[in-house]
Design a protein around this motif. Sequence first.
Motif, mmCIF file in Angstrom:
data_model
loop_
_atom_site.group_PDB
_atom_site.id
_atom_site.type_symbol
_atom_site.label_atom_id
_atom_site.label_comp_id
_atom_site.label_asym_id
_atom_site.label_seq_id
_atom_site.Cartn_x
_atom_site.Cartn_y
_atom_site.Cartn_z
ATOM 1 N N LEU A 8 0.810 -1.256 0.101
ATOM 2 C CA LEU A 8 -0.145 0.039 -0.119
ATOM 3 C C LEU A 8 0.864 1.397 0.023
ATOM 4 N N LYS A 9 0.797 1.973 -1.131
ATOM 5 C CA LYS A 9 1.591 3.169 -1.225
ATOM 6 C C LYS A 9 0.905 4.541 -0.993
ATOM 7 N N GLY A 10 1.540 5.585 -0.730
ATOM 8 C CA GLY A 10 0.839 6.600 -0.358
ATOM 9 C C GLY A 10 0.747 7.047 0.982
ATOM 10 N N ASP A 11 -0.126 7.850 1.476
ATOM 11 C CA ASP A 11 -0.333 8.441 2.729
ATOM 12 C C ASP A 11 -0.928 7.466 3.624
ATOM 13 N N LYS A 12 -0.101 6.822 4.664
ATOM 14 C CA LYS A 12 -0.593 5.685 5.573
ATOM 15 C C LYS A 12 -1.686 6.172 6.628
ATOM 16 N N GLY A 13 -1.755 7.440 6.770
ATOM 17 C CA GLY A 13 -2.772 8.057 7.719
ATOM 18 C C GLY A 13 -4.140 7.956 7.087
ATOM 19 N N ILE A 14 -4.283 8.265 5.789
ATOM 20 C CA ILE A 14 -5.499 8.462 5.010
ATOM 21 C C ILE A 14 -5.838 6.836 5.214
ATOM 22 N N TRP A 15 -4.892 5.996 4.690
ATOM 23 C CA TRP A 15 -5.249 4.517 4.841
ATOM 24 C C TRP A 15 -5.806 4.286 6.027
ATOM 25 N N GLY A 60 -14.958 -1.633 -2.427
ATOM 26 C CA GLY A 60 -14.476 -0.596 -2.289
ATOM 27 C C GLY A 60 -12.886 -0.494 -2.179
ATOM 28 N N PHE A 61 -12.500 -1.145 -1.258
ATOM 29 C CA PHE A 61 -11.055 -1.223 -1.015
ATOM 30 C C PHE A 61 -10.387 -1.758 -2.176
ATOM 31 N N LEU A 62 -10.773 -2.676 -2.971
ATOM 32 C CA LEU A 62 -10.179 -3.104 -4.294
ATOM 33 C C LEU A 62 -10.155 -1.938 -5.075
ATOM 34 N N ILE A 63 -11.152 -1.120 -5.082
ATOM 35 C CA ILE A 63 -11.305 -0.109 -6.081
ATOM 36 C C ILE A 63 -10.222 0.989 -5.376
ATOM 37 N N ILE A 64 -10.069 1.229 -4.458
ATOM 38 C CA ILE A 64 -9.061 2.109 -3.766
ATOM 39 C C ILE A 64 -7.710 1.802 -4.133
ATOM 40 N N TYR A 65 -7.512 0.157 -4.175
ATOM 41 C CA TYR A 65 -6.159 -0.152 -4.321
ATOM 42 C C TYR A 65 -5.791 0.143 -5.825
ATOM 43 N N VAL A 67 -7.142 2.034 -8.147
ATOM 44 C CA VAL A 67 -7.182 3.505 -8.805
ATOM 45 C C VAL A 67 -5.969 4.199 -8.268
ATOM 46 N N HIS A 68 -5.350 3.698 -6.995
ATOM 47 C CA HIS A 68 -4.324 4.539 -6.492
ATOM 48 C C HIS A 68 -2.782 3.966 -7.144
ATOM 49 N N LYS A 69 -3.145 2.973 -7.886
ATOM 50 C CA LYS A 69 -1.899 2.494 -8.959
ATOM 51 C C LYS A 69 -1.804 3.191 -10.061
ATOM 52 N N VAL A 70 -2.875 3.755 -10.449
ATOM 53 C CA VAL A 70 -2.807 4.612 -11.558
ATOM 54 C C VAL A 70 -2.087 5.959 -11.520
ATOM 55 N N PRO A 71 -1.347 6.390 -12.205
ATOM 56 C CA PRO A 71 -0.594 7.849 -12.311
ATOM 57 C C PRO A 71 -1.768 8.887 -12.039
ATOM 58 N N TYR A 72 -1.885 9.674 -10.875
ATOM 59 C CA TYR A 72 -2.949 10.346 -10.991
ATOM 60 C C TYR A 72 -3.060 11.602 -12.311
ATOM 61 N N HIS A 73 -1.978 11.820 -12.887
ATOM 62 C CA HIS A 73 -2.042 12.881 -13.785
ATOM 63 C C HIS A 73 -2.751 12.252 -14.734
ATOM 64 N N TRP A 361 -18.542 3.384 -3.244
ATOM 65 C CA TRP A 361 -17.825 3.013 -4.485
ATOM 66 C C TRP A 361 -17.355 4.286 -4.812
ATOM 67 N N MET A 362 -17.960 5.358 -4.862
ATOM 68 C CA MET A 362 -17.801 6.652 -5.494
ATOM 69 C C MET A 362 -16.653 7.273 -4.496
ATOM 70 N N THR A 363 -16.934 7.290 -3.126
ATOM 71 C CA THR A 363 -16.258 7.611 -2.246
ATOM 72 C C THR A 363 -14.673 6.897 -2.400
ATOM 73 N N CYS A 364 -14.846 5.777 -2.622
ATOM 74 C CA CYS A 364 -13.424 4.876 -2.816
ATOM 75 C C CYS A 364 -12.622 5.392 -3.992
ATOM 76 N N ILE A 365 -13.300 5.635 -5.127
ATOM 77 C CA ILE A 365 -12.717 6.309 -6.419
ATOM 78 C C ILE A 365 -12.007 7.496 -6.028
ATOM 79 N N ALA A 366 -12.867 8.637 -5.267
ATOM 80 C CA ALA A 366 -12.138 9.588 -4.812
ATOM 81 C C ALA A 366 -10.860 9.424 -3.791
ATOM 82 N N LEU A 367 -10.898 8.293 -3.182
ATOM 83 C CA LEU A 367 -9.874 8.229 -2.083
ATOM 84 C C LEU A 367 -8.850 7.674 -2.760
ATOM 85 N N GLY A 368 -8.979 6.673 -3.787
ATOM 86 C CA GLY A 368 -8.042 6.099 -4.695
ATOM 87 C C GLY A 368 -7.178 7.089 -5.331
ATOM 88 N N ILE A 369 -7.871 8.009 -6.128
ATOM 89 C CA ILE A 369 -7.011 9.273 -6.657
ATOM 90 C C ILE A 369 -6.486 10.097 -5.664
#
Length: 428
Positions: A8-15, A60-65, A67-73, A361-369
Amino acid sequence: MKQLVSKLKGDKGIWSFVALLALFSFMPVFSASSNLAYLGHGTGNTLGYLVKHLGHIGCGFLIIYYVHKVPYHYFRSISKWLLPIVWGVLAITMIKGTVIGGANASRWLQIPVVGISFQPSAFAAVVLFVYVSRYLSKTRQEPIDFVASLKELWLPVFVTLIFILPSNFSTTALIFSMIIMLVFIGKYPLKYIGFIIGMGVLSLTFFILVAKAFPDAFKNRVHTWESRVESFFNDKPGEDDYQIEKAKIAIASGKIYGLGPGKSVQKNFLPQSSSDFIFAIIVEEYGLIGGLGVLALYLLLLFRFVIASHKAKTMFGKLVVVGLGFPMIFQAMINMAVAVELLPVTGQTLPLISSGGTSIWMTCIALGIIIGVTKKDEEIEEEMKVAAKREEALQKLIDAELASGEENSDNYSIEDKAANPMDAVLNK
């Protein structure tokens, strides 16, 4: 478990805060689903609702995982191409949407192949926030042409909101207010913001007048909006008074420590106890301490969003964290405010806690980004640390060469000579 966490990459606090909210949600959802289990001559078995919520959270957590793998740009271009698709889906929802929970306007769209209903307005909000962030980051270094911005920025915003408004005023108001906040942070001129707010108010007034003049022309909820506002300000009995009264009874019954997990009484009387009014059930069962604990988790999540936005290296990253993160927290505050009658009934769910697949799910997409933005920043910091180590190792070798009095060879440089020793130093 350690291997899973290491991926799991990114901000551990958010996770962490997201995981805590999701884990806590199982207890109130399992308890509050009892009235749904008995509805329509049901058996009263709430286990099915718990399993369903588990599926929603798991997906939802699969979506976060992923989506967060995709470069945000990448989402800069994706948002531009998704907007016309969103408009088409919203238009279909207006015409052939499904009515759920007795609403007098269509908000849900049924997917026939898998038999799932989802609310397109939630997805439209995510796409629109990313699109606005893209526009603001693009024009950050250039003087803003108001006429050009009307076409490139505000026309897509108002077209999207027009599709959502007839069936869901609260979501429309939330999206519009968050976009105004986002453009203010993005240094859009204040005089133009005032003009846009005036246009929004006039457009809403015009819509209400047309809906009242031609009530059967199209599906709308203007009458519901009026009754809720009148009931809130004038103590006039309305269709939502029953829910508000039961919610207040639940909150009053909870006191400091609550009645205990699963011991809520008002869950049997609140029609939306597992979604819109789940905060009242939380306070009834876990008391003031439980309610403040949930509030604290959302505030801590907001704090991490602020930090993530501040640390973001690009303007698009900063704006997309604000645009996707802040509405999530404001939606939670609105849900809590409705439960304690600080605001009229809006129908907004409690993110990550209320039951319902679309909201989660929509919340998780936003969190993934958002986590994708923090992941990129971590990668940049790691690269800078590695570069700093290499530079420090090279400097040590140069100093060692100078101290020993060795002369540089004409055939190769100190850097060439130190290539292998430097790697050894870095490996330490």
